[in-house]
Structure formats: structure tokens, C-alpha cells
Design an enzyme around this catalytic site. Sequence first.
Site, PDB file in Angstrom:
ATOM      1  N   ASP A  40      81.245  34.238  64.986  1.00  0.00           N
ATOM      2  CA  ASP A  40      80.022  34.175  64.171  1.00  0.00           C
ATOM      3  C   ASP A  40      79.979  32.850  63.420  1.00  0.00           C
ATOM      4  OD1 ASP A  40      82.183  35.007  62.446  1.00  0.00           O
ATOM      5  OD2 ASP A  40      80.727  35.676  60.958  1.00  0.00           O
ATOM      6  N   GLU A  81      83.376  37.179  60.192  1.00  0.00           N
ATOM      7  CA  GLU A  81      84.196  36.401  59.265  1.00  0.00           C
ATOM      8  C   GLU A  81      83.353  35.771  58.174  1.00  0.00           C
ATOM      9  OE1 GLU A  81      86.647  33.502  57.293  1.00  0.00           O
ATOM     10  OE2 GLU A  81      84.758  33.099  58.311  1.00  0.00           O
ATOM     11  N   GLU A  82      82.207  35.243  58.568  1.00  0.00           N
ATOM     12  CA  GLU A  82      81.374  34.524  57.595  1.00  0.00           C
ATOM     13  C   GLU A  82      80.663  35.453  56.611  1.00  0.00           C
ATOM     14  OE1 GLU A  82      81.930  31.590  57.190  1.00  0.00           O
ATOM     15  OE2 GLU A  82      82.131  30.468  59.051  1.00  0.00           O
ATOM     16  N   ASP A 130      91.261  27.782  62.279  1.00  0.00           N
ATOM     17  CA  ASP A 130      90.005  27.936  61.545  1.00  0.00           C
ATOM     18  C   ASP A 130      90.107  27.169  60.224  1.00  0.00           C
ATOM     19  OD1 ASP A 130      87.444  28.858  61.019  1.00  0.00           O
ATOM     20  OD2 ASP A 130      88.125  30.768  60.176  1.00  0.00           O
ATOM     21  N   HIS A 163      52.748  38.296  31.755  1.00  0.00           N
ATOM     22  CA  HIS A 163      52.087  37.038  31.437  1.00  0.00           C
ATOM     23  C   HIS A 163      52.873  36.398  30.287  1.00  0.00           C
ATOM     24  CE1 HIS A 163      49.181  34.173  29.997  1.00  0.00           C
ATOM     25  NE2 HIS A 163      48.292  34.504  30.944  1.00  0.00           N
ATOM     26  N   THR A 204      52.716  31.118  35.154  1.00  0.00           N
ATOM     27  CA  THR A 204      53.291  31.435  33.846  1.00  0.00           C
ATOM     28  C   THR A 204      53.678  32.898  33.808  1.00  0.00           C
ATOM     29  OG1 THR A 204      51.005  31.611  33.141  1.00  0.00           O
ATOM     30  CG2 THR A 204      52.168  29.605  32.527  1.00  0.00           C
ATOM     31  N   SER A 241      89.042  30.418  52.487  1.00  0.00           N
ATOM     32  CA  SER A 241      89.592  31.773  52.594  1.00  0.00           C
ATOM     33  C   SER A 241      89.385  32.340  53.991  1.00  0.00           C
ATOM     34  CB  SER A 241      88.897  32.702  51.598  1.00  0.00           C
ATOM     35  OG  SER A 241      88.873  32.112  50.317  1.00  0.00           O
TER      36      SER A 241
END
Length: 454
Positions: free
Chosen positions: A87, A152-153, A179, A212, A314, A398
Site C-alpha cells: 500500500d 502499513e500506511e 522499508d 453568525h 463570518t 515507525s
Amino acid sequence: MNLANFIEDHREQHLAELYEFLRIPSVSAKSEHKPDIERAARWVADKLRAAGFKKVEIVPTNMHPLVYAESLEAPGKRTILFYGHYDVQPAEPLDLWTSPAFEPTVREGNLFGRGTADDKGQVHIHLKALESLQQVNGKFPINVKVLIEGEEEVGSVSLWDYVQKNKEKLKADALVVSDTSMLAKGVPSITYALRGLNYYQIELTGPARDLHSGVYGGAVPNPLTILTELFAKLHDKNFRIAIPGFYDDVAKLGNAERKALKSLPWEKKDFEKAVGAPGYVGEKGFSIVEQLWTRPTLELNGIWGGYTGEGAKTVIPSKAYAKFSTRLVPNQNPQKIAKLVEKHVRKLLPKTVICKFELLSSGKPWAAPFHDPIFATAQAALQKGFGKKAVFIREGGSIPFVTQMHDTFKVPCVLLGFGLPDENAHAPDEHIALENYFGGIKAIANFYSDLGTL
Ligand code: BES
Ligand code: MN
Ligand code: MN
């Protein structure tokens, strides 16, 4: 034919095949890419079969499939488990890519595309090293198990459960991973420590609805303002994390290691070039290398809420959000740290907002000695691929699986990285140096081959 010649003769073929892999947008974070994830898993499985693995499985999980393969036909030889991920990170922002993220392109000796360095290019190095050994010798020199995941990601969420249920299957004499990065161009490196990672998300709710800002502003809490005030309080003036107890368990760097890190051929100018900031900050009392590899951090990774579109609106938003993370080092415990962080965040927040606090993923830090003989074999193999002696480094990133494996099996974990710190992993224009891709195939083929002679 000899191995070196075989690899040399197949350079173009190997590269063309890597292009196929890179063209699959296997982004694990986005559900719209689910079909691409499945396609990438099948692609990896096919290539494992082509490399000579007879047993290849695509293992469904709660999220993205794992690919597992094994070849246990070298009796009396060692068994290694090779781990990697198919991945990739999302490619956004797309307009900052020089060439499209999923259209691999070579410029000045570098191959550009999402996943080139992290981690498809590095996984492919092993696939082609193994295939070359099979083609040249008709068999693998050692017993090999392969586990390539697709999450992994996004924090390797399904992996832990799989490891727990398949301990016998995954058991090996060593874990091998590519990796990570080399310290610098021309400096082959073996990583012996990684930081851990806790990833958090918070949601603050103030008013029950968007308001508002003219009608209500001045008399109601603004969750976005409160959120930014919160993050402004999480570091002190020495850039230390201002959360009570956060550093309690942090392992102190020994003198020998401090000296070893200091003597590495690390260049401040390369670091500054890669970052490109007008100035630098870091925890007082530590060198940059120590800050990056041996100290914990807290980083705000994203903050949103209110109006961010064209022109002006706003509004006082009802909700404000942030994603943030802590990198952890030995001997910090991720669960304990998550509790400390949540407790302190709640303490700092005023009663005027409601806070939802989530820990999205969690991974332990890892650091291990490297005296097992397999490290000398790895060092010699890197020398064969790159003509230079490998150095031993730590890194700040990591990889949850490395700690899981190390804790579960207590085996040596050999992290041979072929990326470079400035190759834009996770960013636009990610690339890998072709010399490191080809050098990697040579080094890894020699590594597996040499392991067969031990
Ligand atoms: N390959 C990286 C980890 C890495 C990068 C190790 C650089 C050493 C040096 C891996 O794909 C990654 O990006 N991991 C994530 C962890 C995660 C849980 C999403 C990270 O480090 O942020
Ligand atoms: Mn990676
Ligand atoms: Mn990554």
C-alpha cells in the site's frame, strides 16, 4: 550463468516490471481505491509465484488483504521472514507532482512515482533478488517466508491479529525488512531502532450549531480558537513536550551509543537541504541526529474546522478538529502515553467545549542490539551491492510490524533500507535513486545467497 551477470542482464526487464506495480494506485487510506488495493495484492501474489514460490496466499482481513508466501525446501538452512507493504500514501496534492504520481518516470537517475521508495520499489528489490536466485540456481538458497501487507500506511490495523493467530506459520530465524532509508547517498545502512507512534484525533464541540459571528461573536466559545490555544500549550520554550510524565520512561542514551551516532557520516547541510526551512527548532540539549532518532515528539498533523473555501464567511464553527501524533522511543509504553496525553488535553480544555478524544493507531518503539552473526552477513552483502561498508543507524519513522515480530518471536530483525531521506516519501515527487534500486537487488541476492552458506 552467474548471479551477478543474470541481474545485470535483466535490469531493463526488472525496471519495466516495477513500472507495472507503481501504476496501481494502491492507496490504503481511501475506500475508493479498494479495487486497486485488491489488484496490487494479486499482482504481488503473481510475482511471488513467478519468483518460484509454490505456496502463495491472499489472506482477506477486516480491511485490506495480506499476501503470504513460503518456500521451505532448503532443509537444514535458515528460515527468514521477509516483510514489506504494497500500500502507499495518498498522492495529494496532485498539482505539486512534476510527473503524475502513478505514471513512473525517470529523471536524472531517479525513478519518480508514489511508492517508488516507500515501499513498492523496495519490496520489488526482494522479489527480483529471489527470482534471480531461483533462475540461476533452480532453487532458493534458504527457506523463505514472505508477508506483504496492504495496511502499513494506515497503522497495520489487521496485522496484529493475524500474527497472533499464525505464530507457528510466521516463525522464522530472522525478520528481513526493506522499508527504511540509507543514511546518505553511497552509504549503505542497517537500521537497528525505530520510533513508535500513537496517532490521535480530537473533536471539539462548542455551540450546538454554526453561528453568525456578528450576531453571536463575543459571548460564545469558539472551538477553533480553543483548539489552537490547546496546541500552543503542548510544548515549552525548550521544545520539550509539556505533558506531565511524558518523559518518565524515556531511555537515556548511553555514552558509547551517543559517540557512535556522532561519528556517523551524517551531514547537517544535507538535512537542511532536504527540509528547506528558514530556521530550525528542536529539543534543547540534543544533537539533531539525537532529536530525530532517539527523542520522542508531539506533532500536529492536521487541523480543520470553520470555513476554508474561497472568499470570506463570518462563522463561529460548532466543531473543530485536529489530528496529531506522538513519536515514541524506548522504553515508553504507547498505552500509558495515550492516557497521559488524553488526561492533560482534557485538563487544559475549558468547560465551554466538549472533547471527543480518539487513539486511531498505536505502535511501540523498537531498538535492538546487532551482534547476531546475521548482521555481519547483511553488512558483507551490502558491501557487494554498493562497494562500501554499511553503517548501523537508528531512524525516526515507525513500522509497527517490526516491534510486533520482535516481541512475539524475539528474533533478530534486519532492516536494510534503500531509500534516501530526501526522496520525498509521503510527499509529492517521491522517488528512488536507480543506483540504489539496482544496487539493492544485487545486495539482497547476495544476502540470501550468503545466508545459505552459514
Ligand atoms: N517506511 C515508513 C517508515 C519509515 C520511514 C521508517 C522512514 C524509517 C524511516 C512507513 O511506511 C511509514 O510511513 N510508517 C508510518 C507509520 C504508520 C503507523 C502510518 C510512519 O512512520 O509515519
Ligand atoms: Mn514504508
Ligand atoms: Mn510510509
